[in-house]
Scaffold this motif. Structure first.
Motif, PDB file in Angstrom:
ATOM      1  N   ASP A 222      -6.063  19.480 -36.835  1.00 37.75           N
ATOM      2  CA  ASP A 222      -6.791  18.244 -36.566  1.00 37.75           C
ATOM      3  C   ASP A 222      -6.040  17.300 -35.642  1.00 37.75           C
ATOM      4  OD1 ASP A 222      -8.903  19.012 -37.938  1.00 37.75           O
ATOM      5  OD2 ASP A 222      -8.716  17.566 -39.597  1.00 37.75           O
ATOM      6  N   GLY A 223      -4.942  17.750 -35.162  1.00 40.42           N
ATOM      7  CA  GLY A 223      -4.221  16.934 -34.209  1.00 40.42           C
ATOM      8  C   GLY A 223      -4.635  17.362 -32.816  1.00 40.42           C
ATOM      9  N   MET A 224      -3.902  16.929 -31.820  1.00 36.51           N
ATOM     10  CA  MET A 224      -4.220  17.408 -30.482  1.00 36.51           C
ATOM     11  C   MET A 224      -2.980  17.451 -29.608  1.00 36.51           C
ATOM     12  SD  MET A 224      -6.286  14.233 -28.873  1.00 36.51           S
ATOM     13  CE  MET A 224      -5.873  12.561 -29.293  1.00 36.51           C
ATOM     14  N   SER A 225      -3.088  18.294 -28.588  1.00 35.77           N
ATOM     15  CA  SER A 225      -2.027  18.397 -27.598  1.00 35.77           C
ATOM     16  C   SER A 225      -2.531  17.666 -26.365  1.00 35.77           C
ATOM     17  CB  SER A 225      -1.767  19.851 -27.242  1.00 35.77           C
ATOM     18  OG  SER A 225      -1.590  20.586 -28.431  1.00 35.77           O
ATOM     19  N   ILE A 226      -1.710  16.759 -25.879  1.00 34.69           N
ATOM     20  CA  ILE A 226      -2.120  15.957 -24.723  1.00 34.69           C
ATOM     21  C   ILE A 226      -1.218  16.307 -23.545  1.00 34.69           C
ATOM     22  CG2 ILE A 226      -2.459  13.619 -23.861  1.00 34.69           C
ATOM     23  CD1 ILE A 226      -2.486  12.762 -26.887  1.00 34.69           C
ATOM     24  N   PHE A 227      -1.828  16.778 -22.489  1.00 36.55           N
ATOM     25  CA  PHE A 227      -1.094  17.081 -21.261  1.00 36.55           C
ATOM     26  C   PHE A 227      -1.445  15.984 -20.263  1.00 36.55           C
ATOM     27  CE2 PHE A 227       0.268  21.536 -21.851  1.00 36.55           C
ATOM     28  CZ  PHE A 227      -0.350  21.781 -23.072  1.00 36.55           C
ATOM     29  N   PHE A 228      -0.461  15.408 -19.610  1.00 34.79           N
ATOM     30  CA  PHE A 228      -0.795  14.408 -18.586  1.00 34.79           C
ATOM     31  C   PHE A 228       0.195  14.468 -17.438  1.00 34.79           C
ATOM     32  CE2 PHE A 228       2.412  11.257 -19.851  1.00 34.79           C
ATOM     33  CZ  PHE A 228       2.645  11.610 -21.180  1.00 34.79           C
ATOM     34  N   ARG A 229      -0.310  14.024 -16.276  1.00 34.20           N
ATOM     35  CA  ARG A 229       0.556  14.031 -15.093  1.00 34.20           C
ATOM     36  C   ARG A 229       0.153  12.893 -14.153  1.00 34.20           C
ATOM     37  NH1 ARG A 229      -2.338  19.009 -12.146  1.00 34.20           N
ATOM     38  NH2 ARG A 229      -1.879  20.032 -14.096  1.00 34.20           N
ATOM     39  N   ASP A 230       1.088  12.484 -13.312  1.00 34.55           N
ATOM     40  CA  ASP A 230       0.876  11.409 -12.345  1.00 34.55           C
ATOM     41  C   ASP A 230       0.016  11.946 -11.196  1.00 34.55           C
ATOM     42  OD1 ASP A 230       1.006   9.491 -10.435  1.00 34.55           O
ATOM     43  OD2 ASP A 230       3.196   9.298 -10.394  1.00 34.55           O
ATOM     44  N   VAL A 231      -1.161  11.362 -11.004  1.00 36.38           N
ATOM     45  CA  VAL A 231      -2.024  11.827  -9.906  1.00 36.38           C
ATOM     46  C   VAL A 231      -2.272  10.701  -8.905  1.00 36.38           C
ATOM     47  CG1 VAL A 231      -3.157  13.681 -11.156  1.00 36.38           C
ATOM     48  CG2 VAL A 231      -4.075  11.362 -11.319  1.00 36.38           C
ATOM     49  N   THR A 232      -1.388   9.699  -8.901  1.00 39.83           N
ATOM     50  CA  THR A 232      -1.581   8.560  -7.998  1.00 39.83           C
ATOM     51  C   THR A 232      -1.689   9.016  -6.545  1.00 39.83           C
ATOM     52  OG1 THR A 232      -0.112   7.439  -9.517  1.00 39.83           O
ATOM     53  CG2 THR A 232      -0.726   6.236  -7.540  1.00 39.83           C
ATOM     54  N   GLU A 233      -0.756   9.878  -6.131  1.00 39.88           N
ATOM     55  CA  GLU A 233      -0.749  10.344  -4.740  1.00 39.88           C
ATOM     56  C   GLU A 233      -2.007  11.149  -4.429  1.00 39.88           C
ATOM     57  OE1 GLU A 233       0.728   9.951  -1.832  1.00 39.88           O
ATOM     58  OE2 GLU A 233       1.565   8.271  -2.972  1.00 39.88           O
ATOM     59  N   ALA A 234      -2.333  12.049  -5.363  1.00 39.56           N
ATOM     60  CA  ALA A 234      -3.507  12.899  -5.160  1.00 39.56           C
ATOM     61  C   ALA A 234      -4.766  12.051  -5.053  1.00 39.56           C
ATOM     62  CB  ALA A 234      -3.635  13.877  -6.316  1.00 39.56           C
ATOM     63  N   ARG A 236      -4.899   8.966  -4.048  1.00 46.28           N
ATOM     64  CA  ARG A 236      -4.866   8.249  -2.777  1.00 46.28           C
ATOM     65  C   ARG A 236      -5.368   9.170  -1.662  1.00 46.28           C
ATOM     66  NH1 ARG A 236       0.511   5.730  -2.492  1.00 46.28           N
ATOM     67  NH2 ARG A 236      -0.269   4.513  -4.231  1.00 46.28           N
ATOM     68  N   ALA A 237      -4.864  10.409  -1.673  1.00 44.45           N
ATOM     69  CA  ALA A 237      -5.285  11.371  -0.652  1.00 44.45           C
ATOM     70  C   ALA A 237      -6.788  11.612  -0.756  1.00 44.45           C
ATOM     71  CB  ALA A 237      -4.530  12.684  -0.836  1.00 44.45           C
ATOM     72  N   ARG A 238      -7.257  11.723  -2.007  1.00 44.66           N
ATOM     73  CA  ARG A 238      -8.687  11.973  -2.202  1.00 44.66           C
ATOM     74  C   ARG A 238      -9.500  10.793  -1.672  1.00 44.66           C
ATOM     75  NH1 ARG A 238      -8.978  13.364  -8.015  1.00 44.66           N
ATOM     76  NH2 ARG A 238      -9.540  11.193  -8.323  1.00 44.66           N
ATOM     77  N   GLU A 239      -9.023   9.573  -2.011  1.00 45.39           N
ATOM     78  CA  GLU A 239      -9.740   8.383  -1.554  1.00 45.39           C
ATOM     79  C   GLU A 239      -9.740   8.312  -0.042  1.00 45.39           C
ATOM     80  OE1 GLU A 239      -7.826   5.259  -3.677  1.00 45.39           O
ATOM     81  OE2 GLU A 239      -8.926   5.745  -5.526  1.00 45.39           O
ATOM     82  N   GLU A 240      -8.613   8.728   0.536  1.00 42.50           N
ATOM     83  CA  GLU A 240      -8.515   8.695   1.995  1.00 42.50           C
ATOM     84  C   GLU A 240      -9.534   9.642   2.617  1.00 42.50           C
ATOM     85  OE1 GLU A 240      -4.679   9.343   4.532  1.00 42.50           O
ATOM     86  OE2 GLU A 240      -4.469   7.726   3.070  1.00 42.50           O
ATOM     87  N   ILE A 241      -9.651  10.816   2.016  1.00 44.39           N
ATOM     88  CA  ILE A 241     -10.602  11.796   2.541  1.00 44.39           C
ATOM     89  C   ILE A 241     -12.026  11.251   2.429  1.00 44.39           C
ATOM     90  CG2 ILE A 241     -11.646  14.055   2.074  1.00 44.39           C
ATOM     91  CD1 ILE A 241      -8.734  14.936   1.307  1.00 44.39           C
ATOM     92  N   VAL A 242     -12.291  10.637   1.285  1.00 45.47           N
ATOM     93  CA  VAL A 242     -13.628  10.053   1.094  1.00 45.47           C
ATOM     94  C   VAL A 242     -13.845   8.945   2.125  1.00 45.47           C
ATOM     95  CG1 VAL A 242     -15.040   8.693  -0.482  1.00 45.47           C
ATOM     96  CG2 VAL A 242     -13.737  10.635  -1.345  1.00 45.47           C
ATOM     97  N   HIS A 243     -12.788   8.138   2.306  1.00 51.64           N
ATOM     98  CA  HIS A 243     -12.902   7.046   3.285  1.00 51.64           C
ATOM     99  C   HIS A 243     -13.164   7.604   4.678  1.00 51.64           C
ATOM    100  CE1 HIS A 243     -11.591   3.697   5.854  1.00 51.64           C
ATOM    101  NE2 HIS A 243     -12.082   2.953   4.877  1.00 51.64           N
ATOM    102  N   LEU A 244     -12.406   8.654   5.015  1.00 53.15           N
ATOM    103  CA  LEU A 244     -12.565   9.258   6.343  1.00 53.15           C
ATOM    104  C   LEU A 244     -13.974   9.791   6.541  1.00 53.15           C
ATOM    105  CD1 LEU A 244      -9.291  11.225   7.066  1.00 53.15           C
ATOM    106  CD2 LEU A 244     -10.227   9.258   8.272  1.00 53.15           C
TER     107      LEU A 244
END
Ligand code: C2E
Ligand code: MG
Ligand code: MG
Length: 685
Positions: A222-234, A236-244
Motif C-alpha cells: 500500500d505504499g508507493m515508489s516515487i521516481f523523480f527527476r529534474d526536467v527544467t532544461e527539457a 525549456r527546450a520543449r517550450e522553445e520548440i513550441v515557441h518556434l
C-alpha cells in the motif's frame, strides 16, 4: 496401525519414523519411491544419523536428542541425492506420544525444498540487482509507506532532498514539505494509494526552483515508489520548440499559422469590429539589396520592436514573411484607421542600424468584417488588395478596402490580357520627345516613348501599362520591338541626332540584352553612338552584379547609357560610383520647383555640378516654362527635355530647332503621325 501407515504413505513428504534410539523404523511411501528398494532396505534398522553425510551428522543427532527430550526441532540442509544432485531439505523432527503422553517414536518429515530455495535465491539476486539499480540510477527514488512515511531514499534522492529539507528515512514526507499540502500534489498521488494505479505528472518544486517529472508506482504494501527527476532544461527546450513552431524566429512575433488562428478566434468571438491590417515596408528590398541581409534582418527586428510598442499587445501581431506584418484589430472603422495611422507613423523616424541611418516608411491595407468579408481568407485578400492600392498610391499611407478596388483589379487583369495581343494587333507605336542642347540651341537627341492605342480604352499611359508589361514579362518582347523600331526609324533622321530608348530592369534579367541591342543596331545599320539606353536605379538595385556585367557589355557595344529619373529612387549618389554613366537625367519633380523652392534649386545645382564633375551630360526633365529653361541654362545644365521644348510626338522632332526655322520633316513612315502635333519652335533656346 494401518491408519498410521496410511497417513505415512499419504504424505507427499519424505517421512521417516525413528525409535527412541534414533534408528530408522519405517519409511513412508514417498521415501521408498525416492530411495531404491535396496537402499531403503539397508536404511531400515540403522541409525538415522549414520545415513547422513558426515558434515550433517551432528545436527541430525542434536535434532533427535531434542525430540527425545520432548521438543520438536527443525533444521535445513543441503545434501546430494541419489544421483549426486544437491537437494535442499527442510527437516522437522518431532516426538510421537502414545495416549499417556509417553514418547514412543520420533517422526521425521523431510521436505525437498530445492525448488523453493532456487526461487528464493533468484528473487534475492533480482532484489540485489534492483537495489543496485536504485542506488545507482540518476533518477531520484523515494519509497513511502501507506502513511507517506519514507522507507527508502536512493543516494540521488538523499542529495536532492537534502538541498531543501531535512527529510530522512522514517519521517513523513508532508512534515518536511508542508507547503505542498495546500497544493494538489497530495491529490495527484491518490490514484496510487486508492486504486493501485501508476501516475505520471510534472510539477514545479518551489524550494528548488525547478521542474520535476514524477512517476509513482504502487508497491505491495500500500505504499508507493516515487521516481523523480529534474526536467527544467527539457521543459525549456520543449517550450522553445513550441515557441518556434508558433513564432517568427527573426522577430519573435507570431507566424502566419498562429496569426490565422488568432484571427479565426477573433472571428468566432464574433463581431463586426474585427479588422485585419497588413503592413508592408516601403523600400525594404532596397535596403536589403544594398546594405546586405544582416542589416536587413536587424532592421526587421527594429521595425517589429517599434510596431510592438505601438500595438501594445504582441499577441495580435505577426510577421507573415519578408517585410510584411499583420495585426488583428478590434474596433470601429475610425479606431482601426487611427491605429493603422499610428503604425505607419511609428516607422517614419529614421532607424539607425550599424551606423547606417535608414529612412523607411510603410503602407497599410485595412479590411474589416463590417465591410462584408467574413472569413479569414476574405479578410486577408481584401487587406491585400487595399495594401496593393496603398503601395500603388506611392506608399507611406493607409488604405481601407473598398469594393471599387476589386473593380480596379479586374480592369488591371483585363488590361494585362489585352496587352498580350497589343504587339500583334499593332496597337503600339513610338512617340519621340526632343532633348534640347542648351549650348547650341539645337536638338541632338530624342527620347522614344512607348504609346498604346487600345481599341476601346483609347490611349493608355505608359505609367499604367509598363508596370503591367513588367509584371507579366511582356516587357521583354515589347522592349525588343521598341529597340528595333527606334533604331530603324532613327536611321531616317540626320546623322547627328541620337535616339534614347528606355530599358526596363526586367529586360536586364536575361543575359541576351546586349545581343539584342547589337542585333537591332546591325539590322538597322544605326551607328552605336547614336543609340542611348535609359535605365533607372532599379537596374542597379537588383542582382546588381549580373546587371553590372550587362551594363558593361552594352557600353562595350559603343552605345551610351543614361541614368533616368535621377533623384526619385533610393540612394542615388552611391549608384554614380558603380557605373560610368554617360548621362544623368534629373527627374522632372525637381524642375517643377524652379522658382518656387530654393531647396529644390540647391539640389538641381548640386546635381548639375556633380554630373559635370563626373563628365556626364546633364539633362533636366519636365521643363514646362521658359523661366525653367533659362534657369537651367544659367546654371550650366547641358540639356533640357519637357513640354516647353516639345511634347512627345510621332514626328521625331521639329527641325526648326536645328535649322534656324527651316521646317524639314524627316521622311520616316511615322513622320506624318495621326494624333500628335509637332513641337513648338523655340528660336530663343
Ligand atoms: P521617362 O523615361 O522619364 O519619360 C519621360 C516622361 O515624362 C514621359 O512620360 C514624358 O511624356 C513625360 N514628360 C516629358 N516632358 C514633360 C513635361 O514637361 N511635363 C510632364 N508632366 N511630363 C513630361 P510618358 O511618355 O508617360 O512615359 C512615362 C514613363 O514610362 C517613362 O518615363 C518611362 O519610364 C516609361 N516608358 C515609356 N516608354 C517606355 C519604353 O519604351 N520602355 C520602357 N521600359 N519604359 C518606357
Ligand atoms: Mg526615359
Ligand atoms: Mg525620366
Amino acid at each position: 496401525m494401518a491408519f498410521a501407515r496410511s497417513i505415512l504413505d499419504g504424505s507427499p513428504d519424505f517421512v521417516t519414523v525413528l525409535d527412541l534410539d534414533g534408528r530408522v523404523r519405517s519409511l513412508g511411501r514417498k521415501a521408498m519411491e525416492r530411495l531404491s528398494q535396496d537402499v531403503a532396505n539397508r536404511i531400515v534398522g540403522r541409525s538415522w544419523a549414520d545415513t547422513w553425510p558426515k558434515a550433517h551428522r551432528a545436527a541430525v543427532k542434536q535434532a533427535v536428542a531434542h525430540a527425545r527430550a520432548g521438543t520438536g526441532h527443525r533444521f535445513s540442509c543441503i545434501c546430494p541425492d541419489r544421483v549426486g544432485a544437491d537437494t535442499s531439505w527442510d527437516i522437522t523432527v518431532d516426538p510421537v506420544r502414545d495416549a499417556d503422553g509417553t514418547i514412543t517414536h520420533i517422526l521425521v518429515i523431510s521436505r525437498d525444498v530445492s525448488e523453493q530455495e532456487r526461487m528464493r535465491r533468484e528473487v534475492n539476486a533480482a532484489r540485489a540487482q534492483v537495489a543496485e539499480v536504485l542506488e545507482s540510477t540518476t533518477d531520484c527514488v523515494i519509497v513511502v509507506d501507506r502513511d507517506s512515511r519514507v522507507t527508502y531514499m536512493n543516494p540521488h534522492a538523499r542529495t536532492f532532498v537534502g538541498r531543501t529539507s531535512a527529510l530522512k528515512v522514517g519521517e513523513v514526507f508532508w512534515d518536511a514539505y508542508p507547503e505542498y499540502l495546500t497544493t494538489d500534489l497530495k491529490r495527484r498521488f491518490e490514484p496510487v494509494h486508492a486504486r493501485g494505479e501508476a501516475v505520471k505528472f510534472e510539477m514545479f518544486a518551489q524550494r528548488a526552483d525547478i521542474w520535476l517529472e514524477i512517476h509513482a508506482f504502487p508497491n505491495g504494501s500500500d505504499g508507493m515508489s516515487i521516481f523523480f527527476r529534474d526536467v527544467t532544461e527539457a521543459r525549456r527546450a520543449r517550450e522553445e520548440i513550441v515557441h518556434l513552431a508558433h513564432h517568427d524566429p527573426l522577430t519573435g512575433l507570431l507566424n502566419r499559422t498562429s496569426f490565422n488562428k488568432v484571427l479565426e478566434e477573433a472571428l468566432e468571438r464574433g463581431g463586426e469590429e474585427v479588422a485585419v491590417l497588413l503592413l508592408d515596408l516601403d523600400l525594404f528590398k532596397e535596403v536589403n539589396d544594398t546594405m546586405g541581409h544582416p542589416v536587413g534582418d536587424a532592421l526587421l527586428r527594429a521595425v517589429a520592436r517599434r510596431l510592438r510598442e505601438t500595438v501594445g499587445d504582441g499577441s495580435r501581431m505577426a510577421r507573415l514573411g519578408g517585410d510584411e506584418f499583420a495585426v488583428v484589430h478590434i474596433g470601429d472603422v475610425g479606431s482601426a484607421s487611427a491605429f493603422a495611422g499610428r503604425m505607419t507613423a511609428c516607422l517614419r523616424p529614421p532607424f539607425e542600424i550599424d551606423g547606417n541611418v535608414i529612412h523607411l516608411g510603410a503602407s497599410v491595407g485595412l479590411a474589416r468584417v463590417a465591410d462584408g468579408r467574413r472569413s479569414t481568407d476574405e479578410l486577408f485578400k481584401a487587406a491585400d488588395i487595399a495594401l496593393y492600392r496603398a503601395k500603388a498610391d506611392g506608399g507611406g499611407t493607409v488604405r481601407l478596402f473598398e469594393d471599387g478596388m476589386l473593380e480596379r483589379i479586374r480592369v488591371r487583369q483585363f488590361m494585362k490580357q489585352e496587352l498580350g495581343g497589343a504587339l500583334e494587333r499593332e496597337e503600339l507605336h513610338l512617340a519621340y520627345q526632343p532633348l534640347l542642347d542648351l549650348r547650341s540651341g539645337t536638338v541632338r537627341a530624342v527620347e522614344a516613348l512607348l504609346r498604346w492605342d487600345h481599341p476601346t480604352k483609347g490611349s493608355v499611359s505608359p505609367a499604367e501599362f509598363i508596370p503591367l508589361a513588367e509584371e507579366t514579362g511582356l516587357i521583354v518582347p515589347i522592349g525588343d520591338w521598341v529597340l528595333q523600331t527606334a533604331c530603324r526609324q532613327a536611321t531616317e533622321w540626320p546623322e547627328d541626332v541620337s535616339v534614347a530608348v528606355n530599358v526596363s530592369a526586367v529586360q536586364f534579367r536575361c543575359n541576351s540584352l546586349p545581343l539584342k541591342v547589337a542585333a537591332a543596331l546591325a539590322r538597322s545599320g544605326l551607328a552605336p553612338a547614336r543609340l542611348e539606353l535609359e535605365i533607372t536605379e532599379s537596374v542597379l538595385l537588383h542582382e546588381s552584379e549580373h546587371n553590372m556585367r550587362i551594363l558593361h557589355a552594352l557600353k562595350g557595344l559603343g552605345v551610351r547609357i543614361a541614368l533616368d529619373d535621377f533623384g526619385t529612387g533610393f540612394s542615388s549618389l552611391s549608384y554614380l560610383r558603380l557605373f560610368p554613366f554617360d548621362k544623368l537625367k534629373l527627374d522632372r519633380c525637381f524642375v517643377s520647383d524652379i522658382g518656387r523652392s530654393s531647396q529644390s534649386e540647391a539640389i538641381i545645382r548640386a546635381a548639375g555640378e556633380m554630373g559635370r564633375a563626373l563628365s556626364m551630360v546633364t539633362t533636366a526633365e519636365g521643363v514646362e516654362t521658359a523661366d525653367q529653361l533659362a534657369w537651367l541654362k544659367a546654371n550650366g545644365w547641358s540639356q533640357a527635355q519637357g513640354y516647353f521644348v516639345g511634347r512627345p510626338s510621332r514626328l521625331p522632332f521639329d527641325l526648326a530647332y536645328r535649322k534656324g526655322g527651316q521646317t524639314e520633316l524627316p521622311s520616316g513612315s511615322d513622320a506624318r503621325g495621326k494624333e500628335q502635333k509637332t513641337a513648338p519652335i523655340l528660336g530663343q533656346a
